[in-house]
Design an enzyme around this catalytic site. Structure first.
Site, PDB file in Angstrom:
ATOM      1  N   GLY A 123      10.811  -1.617  -4.807  1.00  0.00           N
ATOM      2  CA  GLY A 123      10.597  -2.774  -3.940  1.00  0.00           C
ATOM      3  C   GLY A 123      11.342  -2.769  -2.628  1.00  0.00           C
ATOM      4  O   GLY A 123      11.077  -3.620  -1.765  1.00  0.00           O
ATOM      5  N   TYR A 150      -3.467  -6.506   3.833  1.00  0.00           N
ATOM      6  CA  TYR A 150      -2.274  -7.374   3.884  1.00  0.00           C
ATOM      7  C   TYR A 150      -1.987  -7.922   5.277  1.00  0.00           C
ATOM      8  O   TYR A 150      -0.966  -8.572   5.483  1.00  0.00           O
ATOM      9  CB  TYR A 150      -1.020  -6.600   3.451  1.00  0.00           C
ATOM     10  CG  TYR A 150      -1.166  -5.772   2.208  1.00  0.00           C
ATOM     11  CD1 TYR A 150      -1.355  -6.377   0.966  1.00  0.00           C
ATOM     12  CD2 TYR A 150      -1.087  -4.386   2.261  1.00  0.00           C
ATOM     13  CE1 TYR A 150      -1.483  -5.603  -0.176  1.00  0.00           C
ATOM     14  CE2 TYR A 150      -1.207  -3.614   1.120  1.00  0.00           C
ATOM     15  CZ  TYR A 150      -1.410  -4.226  -0.094  1.00  0.00           C
ATOM     16  OH  TYR A 150      -1.516  -3.461  -1.223  1.00  0.00           O
ATOM     17  N   TYR A 183       1.695   4.187   0.704  1.00  0.00           N
ATOM     18  CA  TYR A 183       0.495   3.373   0.503  1.00  0.00           C
ATOM     19  C   TYR A 183      -0.527   3.578   1.613  1.00  0.00           C
ATOM     20  O   TYR A 183      -1.254   2.668   1.986  1.00  0.00           O
ATOM     21  CB  TYR A 183       0.871   1.886   0.351  1.00  0.00           C
ATOM     22  CG  TYR A 183       1.881   1.665  -0.752  1.00  0.00           C
ATOM     23  CD1 TYR A 183       1.531   1.845  -2.082  1.00  0.00           C
ATOM     24  CD2 TYR A 183       3.216   1.343  -0.463  1.00  0.00           C
ATOM     25  CE1 TYR A 183       2.468   1.688  -3.099  1.00  0.00           C
ATOM     26  CE2 TYR A 183       4.157   1.188  -1.471  1.00  0.00           C
ATOM     27  CZ  TYR A 183       3.772   1.359  -2.787  1.00  0.00           C
ATOM     28  OH  TYR A 183       4.698   1.211  -3.794  1.00  0.00           O
ATOM     29  N   CYS A 225     -18.078  -0.555   9.156  1.00  0.00           N
ATOM     30  CA  CYS A 225     -18.895  -1.729   9.497  1.00  0.00           C
ATOM     31  C   CYS A 225     -18.391  -2.995   8.833  1.00  0.00           C
ATOM     32  O   CYS A 225     -19.048  -3.562   7.960  1.00  0.00           O
ATOM     33  CB  CYS A 225     -20.341  -1.442   9.126  1.00  0.00           C
ATOM     34  SG  CYS A 225     -20.945  -0.039  10.058  1.00  0.00           S
ATOM     35  N   ARG A 284      -3.830  -0.881   4.610  1.00  0.00           N
ATOM     36  CA  ARG A 284      -2.816  -1.929   4.651  1.00  0.00           C
ATOM     37  C   ARG A 284      -3.100  -3.025   5.685  1.00  0.00           C
ATOM     38  O   ARG A 284      -2.928  -4.201   5.386  1.00  0.00           O
ATOM     39  CB  ARG A 284      -1.416  -1.328   4.868  1.00  0.00           C
ATOM     40  CG  ARG A 284      -1.043  -0.271   3.810  1.00  0.00           C
ATOM     41  CD  ARG A 284       0.410   0.126   3.827  1.00  0.00           C
ATOM     42  NE  ARG A 284       1.241  -0.978   3.425  1.00  0.00           N
ATOM     43  CZ  ARG A 284       1.871  -1.760   4.258  1.00  0.00           C
ATOM     44  NH1 ARG A 284       1.835  -1.529   5.551  1.00  0.00           N
ATOM     45  NH2 ARG A 284       2.569  -2.759   3.816  1.00  0.00           N
ATOM     46  N   GLU A 337      13.224   2.524  -9.105  1.00  0.00           N
ATOM     47  CA  GLU A 337      11.883   3.090  -8.880  1.00  0.00           C
ATOM     48  C   GLU A 337      11.400   2.862  -7.447  1.00  0.00           C
ATOM     49  O   GLU A 337      10.382   2.210  -7.228  1.00  0.00           O
ATOM     50  CB  GLU A 337      10.872   2.416  -9.813  1.00  0.00           C
ATOM     51  CG  GLU A 337      11.149   2.503 -11.279  1.00  0.00           C
ATOM     52  CD  GLU A 337      10.196   1.611 -12.090  1.00  0.00           C
ATOM     53  OE1 GLU A 337       9.526   0.728 -11.506  1.00  0.00           O
ATOM     54  OE2 GLU A 337      10.139   1.794 -13.304  1.00  0.00           O
ATOM     55  N   PRO A 338      12.100   3.354  -6.445  1.00  0.00           N
ATOM     56  CA  PRO A 338      11.643   3.116  -5.075  1.00  0.00           C
ATOM     57  C   PRO A 338      10.436   3.979  -4.727  1.00  0.00           C
ATOM     58  O   PRO A 338      10.307   5.097  -5.206  1.00  0.00           O
ATOM     59  CB  PRO A 338      12.851   3.540  -4.229  1.00  0.00           C
ATOM     60  CG  PRO A 338      13.531   4.575  -5.064  1.00  0.00           C
ATOM     61  CD  PRO A 338      13.289   4.228  -6.502  1.00  0.00           C
ATOM     62  N   GLY A 339       9.566   3.443  -3.907  1.00  0.00           N
ATOM     63  CA  GLY A 339       8.436   4.209  -3.395  1.00  0.00           C
ATOM     64  C   GLY A 339       8.473   4.193  -1.881  1.00  0.00           C
ATOM     65  O   GLY A 339       8.887   5.156  -1.223  1.00  0.00           O
ATOM     66  N   ARG A 340       8.112   3.042  -1.323  1.00  0.00           N
ATOM     67  CA  ARG A 340       7.959   2.894   0.128  1.00  0.00           C
ATOM     68  C   ARG A 340       9.191   3.336   0.913  1.00  0.00           C
ATOM     69  O   ARG A 340       9.091   4.005   1.934  1.00  0.00           O
ATOM     70  CB  ARG A 340       7.680   1.408   0.424  1.00  0.00           C
ATOM     71  CG  ARG A 340       7.402   1.103   1.867  1.00  0.00           C
ATOM     72  CD  ARG A 340       7.350  -0.412   2.132  1.00  0.00           C
ATOM     73  NE  ARG A 340       6.809  -1.195   1.076  1.00  0.00           N
ATOM     74  CZ  ARG A 340       5.573  -1.702   1.066  1.00  0.00           C
ATOM     75  NH1 ARG A 340       4.771  -1.504   2.081  1.00  0.00           N
ATOM     76  NH2 ARG A 340       5.159  -2.434   0.043  1.00  0.00           N
TER      77      ARG A 340
HETATM   78  N1  LLP Z   1       7.789   0.046  -9.730  1.00  0.00           N
HETATM   79  C1  LLP Z   1       6.714  -0.690 -10.056  1.00  0.00           C
HETATM   80  C2  LLP Z   1       6.557  -1.122 -11.451  1.00  0.00           C
HETATM   81  C3  LLP Z   1       5.775  -1.053  -9.074  1.00  0.00           C
HETATM   82  O1  LLP Z   1       4.715  -1.788  -9.398  1.00  0.00           O
HETATM   83  C4  LLP Z   1       5.967  -0.628  -7.744  1.00  0.00           C
HETATM   84  C5  LLP Z   1       5.006  -0.958  -6.689  1.00  0.00           C
HETATM   85  C6  LLP Z   1       7.097   0.170  -7.453  1.00  0.00           C
HETATM   86  C7  LLP Z   1       7.991   0.478  -8.467  1.00  0.00           C
HETATM   87  C8  LLP Z   1       7.388   0.697  -6.083  1.00  0.00           C
HETATM   88  O2  LLP Z   1       7.519  -0.302  -5.153  1.00  0.00           O
HETATM   89  P1  LLP Z   1       8.040   0.057  -3.674  1.00  0.00           P
HETATM   90  O3  LLP Z   1       9.455   0.588  -3.802  1.00  0.00           O
HETATM   91  O4  LLP Z   1       7.140   1.071  -3.100  1.00  0.00           O
HETATM   92  O5  LLP Z   1       7.981  -1.234  -2.960  1.00  0.00           O
HETATM   93  N2  LLP Z   1       0.101  -1.378  -1.671  1.00  0.00           N
HETATM   94  C9  LLP Z   1       1.200  -2.245  -1.306  1.00  0.00           C
HETATM   95  C10 LLP Z   1       2.401  -2.048  -2.186  1.00  0.00           C
HETATM   96  C11 LLP Z   1       2.096  -2.205  -3.658  1.00  0.00           C
HETATM   97  C12 LLP Z   1       3.296  -1.965  -4.539  1.00  0.00           C
HETATM   98  C13 LLP Z   1       2.907  -1.964  -5.979  1.00  0.00           C
HETATM   99  N3  LLP Z   1       3.957  -1.683  -6.885  1.00  0.00           N
HETATM  100  C14 LLP Z   1       1.527  -2.025   0.178  1.00  0.00           C
HETATM  101  O6  LLP Z   1       0.889  -1.198   0.826  1.00  0.00           O
HETATM  102  O7  LLP Z   1       2.380  -2.704   0.731  1.00  0.00           O
END
Ligand code: LLP
Length: 444
Positions: free
Chosen positions: A256, A333, A389, A360, A329, A290-293
Site C-alpha cells: 500500500g 481512477y 499497474y 472510441c 489508471r 507486500e509492497p508493489g507500487r
Molecule cells: N497486498 C495485497 C493483498 C494487495 O491487494 C495489494 C494491492 C498489494 C499488496 C500491493 O499494494 P501496493 O503496494 O502496490 O499499493 N490498480 C490500482 C492498485 C490496486 C492495488 C490492489 N492491491 C492502481 O493502479 O492504483
C-alpha cells in the site's frame, strides 16, 4: 491518485521522479540510454523500465526495514513481467500473488515457493491445489468458506496447508475509494471480531498449520497514520489470541505504500519502519510486507507518439498512439501521470493540451496538461510513474495489441516482452481440432 482528470497537471518538466531518469543535452535519458534511441528501435507505444531504479528502491526499502526484520514479498500484480520478478527475486524479494497465473509467473522467474504468499478473496480449488503442491510459504485466508476448501484440498492432495488469516481491521486507508480494502463492509478479509473464533477452530484442525495473521488496508497510501491504526489493532488481536494459548508466529503487514505522482517521492519509508517497530515490533513475530507500487511505480514510463493535434474548445487536443487499454489508471481512477517530452524543444513557452488516445470512448483521456512544450505530430512523449499497474492492467480492448516492455540496465536495454500481434489475438479465436469435431457433430 488524488488527481482527477479535470485537474491540471502542473509538474515542472525538470521535476523528474528518480535519478535514473534525466535530461542530457535536451534528450530524456533512462540510465545511460536516450529514450529517443530506444524509440527508434521499438515501435511506440511501449513501456520502459529502469533496472537501477527498481534496485535502488528495493535496497532503500530493505535497509529501512532492517530494524523490523521484515521480509519483502513484492506484489506481483503491480508489475508481473517475469524479468522484473527475476530482478526483484535476485535482490532477495519474495512474491505476493493473487492468482494461479501469478504463481506460474513467480515460479517461471525462479522465485522459491517458500517465499511466495497467496492473497485474494476468490482462490479456486485448482489454484489452491497447485499452490499447495508447489509448496508455497502461506495462503492468506479471506473467509471461513475458503478455509473449508483449503482443508478439503489439503486432505485430497495429501499436502499440509500453512495459512494466515487476513484481518479486516475496519480502518480507513484514506485513499481512493476503489483501492481501499480495510474498512468494514469491504469484500476483503475477515472481520476482526470474528478472528478469535475461526483462528481457534483452525488451530485444532488437521492438515492446517495456522501461522498467523495478515492485513492490507489499501493502496496508494500517502499518509502513514492508517498503518499505525491498523497495526495497532493487529497487535491487540495477537495479544488476545496468545492469551488464549494460541500461537501467532507470523504477521503479514500488506502493501500500500504510495508514490507521489507529481514528484515520484512517496511517503518516508523510514517512518513506515518506525511505525512497524512501535506497533508490532514487541510481539516477536516473523514479519512480511507486500509492497508493489512503491518499488516499481517510479521505475517505468509509457512512451507514446503524438499522432494528431486538433482544436477542441479552448484547448488543443493531442491524440497519441497509447490509449486507455495500455494505461488504464487515468480512465479508471482519474489518475494523472506526468508527461515528459523525449526531446525538449526550443520553444519553452508552456502550452496546454488535453492528451487522449485513439480508443472510441470519451474516458480514453490521459488528462489536461498545462505546462508542456509545443507538441507536433510525430513527437514522442512519456507518461512517467507508470511502472506499477500499467502493463499489468493492460488489455487488448479495441483489438489493440498488448504493447512491448523494455528493461534498461546501464547503457543496454532488453525487450522483456515483445509486442503482441493481431495473429496472437486471432489465434485464440480460431477453432481447435476438438472444437471442429464438436461443431461438426452439432451440424449432423
Ligand atoms: N497486498 C495485497 C493483498 C494487495 O491487494 C495489494 C494491492 C498489494 C499488496 C500491493 O499494494 P501496493 O503496494 O502496490 O499499493 N490498480 C490500482 C492498485 C490496486 C492495488 C490492489 N492491491 C492502481 O493502479 O492504483
Amino acid at each position: 491518485m488524488t488527481n482527477q482528470n479535470n485537474q491540471e497537471q502542473t509538474t515542472p518538466l525538470t521535476a523528474l521522479q528518480h535519478d535514473s531518469f534525466g535530461y542530457l543535452n535536451g534528450e530524456l535519458f533512462v540510465e545511460g540510454l536516450s529514450l529517443a534511441e530506444i524509440a527508434d528501435k521499438v515501435p511506440t507505444p511501449f513501456y520502459c523500465y529502469s533496472a537501477a531504479s527498481i534496485r535502488n528502491a528495493y535496497t532503500l526499502l530493505s535497509d529501512r526495514l532492517e530494524p523490523t526484520g521484515a521480509s519483502i514479498c513484492f506484489a506481483v500484480k503491480a508489475s508481473s513481467n517475469i524479468s522484473v520478478l527475476r530482478l526483484l527475486s535476485e535482490l532477495g524479494s519474495g512474491m505476493d500473488i493473487v492468482s494461479g497465473g501469478e504463481l506460474e509467473r513467480a515460479l517461471a522467474a525462479g522465485v522459491s515457493p517458500s517465499k511466495i504468499v497467496f492473497s485474494g478473496v476468490g482462490k479456486t480449488r485448482a489454484e489452491i491445489a497447485r499452490a499447495l503442491k508447489a509448496g508455497i510459504q502461506q495462503i492468506n485466508v479471506e473467509s471461513c468458506a475458503e478455509l473449508e476448501v483449503i482443508r478439503d484440498v489439503a486432505r485430497n492432495t495429501g499436502c499440509r496447508a500453512s495459512v494466515v488469516f487476513r484481518v479486516n481491521p475496519d480502518v480507513d486507508a484514506q485513499t481512493h475509494a476503489k483501492i481501499s480494502t480495510g474498512k468494514k463492509g469491504d469484500k476483503f478479509g475477515i472481520a476482526i471480531e470474528d478472528i478469535p473464533d475461526i483462528y481457534a477452530k483452525a488451530a485444532e484442525a488437521t492438515g492446517l498449520d495456522v501461522a498467523g495473521l495478515a492485513v492490507h488496508i489499501g493502496s496508494q497510501l500517502l499518509d502513514l497514520s492508517p498503518y499505525r491504526a491498523a497495526y495497532h489493532r493487529l497487535a491487540t488481536l495477537v495479544e488476545a489470541l496468545r492469551s488464549k494459548g494460541l500461537s501467532v508466529p507470523r504477521l503479514d503487514l500488506g502493501g500500500g505504500l504510495g508514490i507521489d505522482y507529481h514528484l515520484g517521492v512517496g511517503p518516508d519509508v523510514g517512518e513506515y519502519s518506525i511505525i512497524i517497530q512501535e506497533t508490532v515490533g514487541h510481539l516477536g513475530c516473523e514479519l512480511t510486507v507486500e509492497p508493489g507500487r512503491w518499488l516499481v511505480g517510479p521505475a517505468g514510463m509509457l512512451v507514446t507518439e503524438v499522432l494528431y493535434l486538433k482544436e477542441t474548445g479552448d484547448r488543443v487536443t493531442a491524440i497519441v498512439d497509447a490509449a486507455m487499454n495500455d494505461l488504464m489508471r487515468p480512465a479508471l481512477y482519474g489518475a494523472i501521470h506526468p508527461v515528459l517530452p523525449i526531446k525538449s524543444c526550443d520553444d519553452h513557452a508552456p502550452y496546454a493540451y488535453n492528451i487522449v488516445g485513439p480508443v472510441c470512448e470519451t474516458s480514453d483521456a490521459f488528462g489536461s496538461y498545462c505546462n508542456l512544450p509545443k507538441l507536433h505530430s510525430g513527437d514522442r512523449i512519456a507518461f512517467a510513474c507508470a511502472g506499477a499497474y500499467g502493463a499489468s492492467m493492460a488489455s487488448s480492448y479495441n483489438s489493440r495489441d498488448l504493447v512491448a516492455e523494455v528493461l534498461v540496465d546501464g547503457d543496454r536495454f532488453r525487450l522483456i516482452r515483445r509486442r503482441q500481434t493481431i495473429d496472437d489475438l486471432l489465434a485464440l479465436e480460431k477453432p481447435t481440432p476438438m472444437e471442429h469435431a464438436f461443431l461438426r457433430s452439432r451440424d449432423c
